[in-house]
Write a protein that holds these residues in place. Structure first.
Motif, mmCIF file in Angstrom:
data_model
loop_
_atom_site.group_PDB
_atom_site.id
_atom_site.type_symbol
_atom_site.label_atom_id
_atom_site.label_comp_id
_atom_site.label_asym_id
_atom_site.label_seq_id
_atom_site.Cartn_x
_atom_site.Cartn_y
_atom_site.Cartn_z
ATOM 1 N N GLU A 1 2.357 4.681 -0.975
ATOM 2 C CA GLU A 1 1.846 5.806 -1.747
ATOM 3 C C GLU A 1 2.968 6.398 -2.579
ATOM 4 O OE1 GLU A 1 -0.290 8.595 0.647
ATOM 5 O OE2 GLU A 1 -1.468 7.016 1.599
ATOM 6 N N LYS A 2 2.600 7.051 -3.641
ATOM 7 C CA LYS A 2 3.585 7.694 -4.505
ATOM 8 C C LYS A 2 4.451 8.636 -3.674
ATOM 9 C CE LYS A 2 4.146 10.251 -8.728
ATOM 10 N NZ LYS A 2 3.540 10.747 -9.946
ATOM 11 N N ASN B 1 0.812 -1.229 0.000
ATOM 12 C CA ASN B 1 0.000 0.000 0.000
ATOM 13 C C ASN B 1 0.840 1.272 0.000
ATOM 14 O OD1 ASN B 1 -2.688 -1.215 0.126
ATOM 15 N ND2 ASN B 1 -1.986 -2.001 2.091
#
Length: 130
Positions: free
Chosen positions: A84-85, A82
């Motif tokens: 995130e960028k 999961n």
């Protein structure tokens, strides 16, 4: 390319992992987390856009307590799946992280003289540019 070092740094910053994560070998006589490169498939290259590089890595959790080791490995699985960028970035501009996916889910490896060892294998897709 500094992906392995940035991954180590990111993992050390998590509130449920030890403050020191090893690259390569786990601590055989203590609780530890280790990250090491794993074999991966050949990268794709686009002469216009650059190179997509598959970086596979194995995470090992060694702990005295069986359930604790499994839960930590499971937490790492969810954390990496999961991302995130921008969660893991290169300090020298050598890569951009596209995605991380688990290719082998958390599993028991063996009982050791200290405790137990769990592992999972992941693949990070990195964009290296031209």
């Amino acid at each position: 390319m500094d992906f392995l070092e940035r991954l180590k740094e990111y993992t050390e910053s998590l509130n449920f992992t030890p403050s020191v994560v090893s690259i390569g070998l786990y601590n055989e006589s203590g609780n530890s987390v280790a990250i090491r490169p794993a074999p991966s498939n050949v990268s794709d290259r686009d002469f216009e856009k650059g190179k997509s590089y598959n970086f596979s890595f194995q995470v090992l959790v060694h702990h005295k307590d069986n359930l604790f080791a499994y839960k930590m490995m499971d937490q790492l699985f969810h954390e990496y799946e999961n991302l995130e960028k921008g969660a893991i970035t290169s300090s020298d501009g050598s890569f951009n992280l596209v995605t991380v996916e688990c290719t082998t889910t958390p599993s028991f490896i063996q009982k050791t003289s200290f405790g137990v060892l769990y592992t999972a294998i992941f693949n990070a897709e990195l964009y290296l540019g031209r």
